[in-house]
Scaffold this active site. Structure first.
Site, mmCIF file in Angstrom:
data_model
loop_
_atom_site.group_PDB
_atom_site.id
_atom_site.type_symbol
_atom_site.label_atom_id
_atom_site.label_comp_id
_atom_site.label_asym_id
_atom_site.label_seq_id
_atom_site.Cartn_x
_atom_site.Cartn_y
_atom_site.Cartn_z
ATOM 1 N N ASP A 183 0.842 -1.197 0.000
ATOM 2 C CA ASP A 183 0.000 0.000 0.000
ATOM 3 C C ASP A 183 0.880 1.251 0.000
ATOM 4 O O ASP A 183 1.575 1.527 0.974
ATOM 5 C CB ASP A 183 -0.905 -0.019 1.242
ATOM 6 C CG ASP A 183 -1.993 1.043 1.193
ATOM 7 O OD1 ASP A 183 -1.970 1.874 0.253
ATOM 8 O OD2 ASP A 183 -2.854 1.052 2.085
ATOM 9 N N HIS A 185 -0.490 4.183 -0.181
ATOM 10 C CA HIS A 185 -1.318 5.070 0.658
ATOM 11 C C HIS A 185 -1.325 6.523 0.182
ATOM 12 O O HIS A 185 -1.537 7.449 0.971
ATOM 13 C CB HIS A 185 -0.841 5.001 2.118
ATOM 14 C CG HIS A 185 -1.955 5.070 3.117
ATOM 15 N ND1 HIS A 185 -2.192 6.174 3.918
ATOM 16 C CD2 HIS A 185 -2.894 4.164 3.452
ATOM 17 C CE1 HIS A 185 -3.222 5.948 4.704
ATOM 18 N NE2 HIS A 185 -3.678 4.736 4.439
ATOM 19 N N GLU A 209 -1.104 -0.591 -4.117
ATOM 20 C CA GLU A 209 -2.351 0.136 -3.872
ATOM 21 C C GLU A 209 -2.126 1.636 -3.762
ATOM 22 O O GLU A 209 -1.171 2.081 -3.132
ATOM 23 C CB GLU A 209 -2.969 -0.392 -2.565
ATOM 24 C CG GLU A 209 -4.228 0.315 -2.129
ATOM 25 C CD GLU A 209 -4.841 -0.344 -0.907
ATOM 26 O OE1 GLU A 209 -5.521 0.369 -0.144
ATOM 27 O OE2 GLU A 209 -4.649 -1.553 -0.706
ATOM 28 N N GLU A 235 -10.097 3.540 -2.956
ATOM 29 C CA GLU A 235 -10.692 3.724 -1.633
ATOM 30 C C GLU A 235 -11.185 5.149 -1.415
ATOM 31 O O GLU A 235 -12.028 5.396 -0.562
ATOM 32 C CB GLU A 235 -9.706 3.340 -0.531
ATOM 33 C CG GLU A 235 -8.516 4.268 -0.387
ATOM 34 C CD GLU A 235 -7.527 3.780 0.652
ATOM 35 O OE1 GLU A 235 -7.527 4.318 1.773
ATOM 36 O OE2 GLU A 235 -6.755 2.854 0.338
#
Length: 381
Positions: A183, A185, A209, A235
């Site tokens: 990730d 982020h 991600e 997300e």
């Protein structure tokens, strides 16, 4: 079957639940929350409830259209998360009223179990490896971890090499039969992403991600063209319109969040759009049990589903964890990295209402960290 009452509950560690009760006594639960902005979402749920109470609970799509479009100003994480939780609860009500799981209302199951991954953490390759090996011993065959802490727009060669070396060592320690998702982020600039991804290719991550923040989604085509690593994002995308321009960029995995992206109704549509672009679905879910239950209902009915995030033991869950608000936690029993298909009506869980009401007396004021670089400027968290 009219909506009689809508209540919200702010519960530790950082969650918000919504309870919808009909005039014939059917109760449905949802999880509307923006992490760190739960109070704002609760206020929007209360505003939306003014139009919903007294209306037919079974008209889920009509309610979704009015909630998302009836206030003239549209979109954004707070509104779409409030809608998401209400939507989850309405699907729970409808499934219970008809005596079937929600996935049956979405066309029926296409799989018997859902693969899940677990989070690992640590400040060194050794710590990550130890955590990953524990996960492997517990039956998981996929883990996810963050790639780095705060980063500047273009970091030094030493910082770049540390990231690559950490994951090279992790792969060496755990072997090739454990999937590792990484990730970013949103902490990496586009330039840093393009520099680091080629160095991670020998690790063969399951996916990387959110390599860039949503406002730089236009750069995703450049990112995906420059690497063989599957790229995942979503997300912080809240509707099918947010995904419309992202899906053709070459991403491999769409990650809408059932508590942010309009609930079951909208994520089901996003999944279908993703399928048309050859993109897999892996719902984002570092949240509570109702969000996970809602995600699983979509997973079981979605052909292009890949893997499901879940928050058991995640570092956010201090004081309370995933199972604490369930009457029967065995519904989330992880067996060799999979969750079996639930057969009970609605979302497939029974919320412990007494525990929720007691926890809501305490509430929470969870906020994410604010990071700064050495020169004092803001850094992405």
């Amino acid at each position: 079957m009219n909506i009689a009452k809508i209540e919200t509950f702010l519960v530790p560690p950082r969650w918000l639940f919504v309870r919808i009760e009909t005039d014939d006594g059917v109760v449905g639960w949802g999880e509307p929350v923006v992490e760190g902005r739960a109070e704002a979402v609760a206020a929007v749920v209360e505003a939306l409830a003014e139009r919903l109470v007294g209306t037919d609970a079974s008209r889920i799509e009509d309610h979704w259209q009015v909630m998302t479009k009836g206030g003239f100003y549209r979109g954004g994480p707070v509104l779409s998360s409030a809608v998401a939780g209400i939507d989850q609860a309405l699907w729970d009500v409808k499934g219970k009223a008809l005596g079937v799981p929600v996935y049956d209302l979405l066309g029926g199951a296409v799989r018997d179990k859902v693969r899940v991954y677990t989070w690992i953490g640590g400040d060194s390759a050794q710590a990550l490896a130890e955590d990953a090996l524990r996960a492997k011993e517990n039956g998981f065959d996929a883990v996810k971890c963050n790639a780095a802490a705060q980063l500047g727009p273009i970091e030094s060669p030493a910082a770049v090499k540390r990231i690559a070396e950490q994951f090279t060592e992790l792969r060496s320690a755990v072997g090739d039969d454990l999937d590792i998702a990484i990730d970013f982020h949103g902490r990496f600039s586009t330039a840093m992403t393009r520099r680091v991804l080629p160095l991670l290719e020998p690790v063969m991550p399951l996916f990387v991600e959110e390599p860039v923040t949503p406002e730089f989604s236009r750069d995703l085509a450049m990112v995906t063209a420059g690497t063989s690593i599957p790229i995942a994002t979503g997300e912080r995308l809240f509707s099918r319109w947010d995904f419309r321009d992202v899906l053709p960029t070459g991403i491999a995995v769409a990650q809408p969040d059932l508590s942010h992206a309009g609930g079951i109704s909208e994520v089901r549509r996003i999944a279908a759009m993703a399928e048309a672009h050859g993109v897999a679905l892996a719902p984002h879910c570092p949240l509570g049990p109702i969000a996970l239950a809602s995600s699983l209902q979509v997973d079981f009915a979605t052909p292009n589903f890949l893997i499901q995030e879940q928050s058991l033991g995640i570092h956010y869950n201090q004081g309370n964890d995933l199972m604490d608000y369930l009457v029967d936690p065995s519904v989330f029993a992880f067996d060799e990295g999979y969750v079996a298909r639930p057969t009970t009506p609605g979302l497939g869980i029974e919320v412990d209402e007494a525990a929720v009401r007691k926890a809501a007396e305490q509430g929470h004021r969870w906020r994410n960290q604010v990071w700064r670089l050495k020169d004092g400027t803001f850094a992405e968290w």
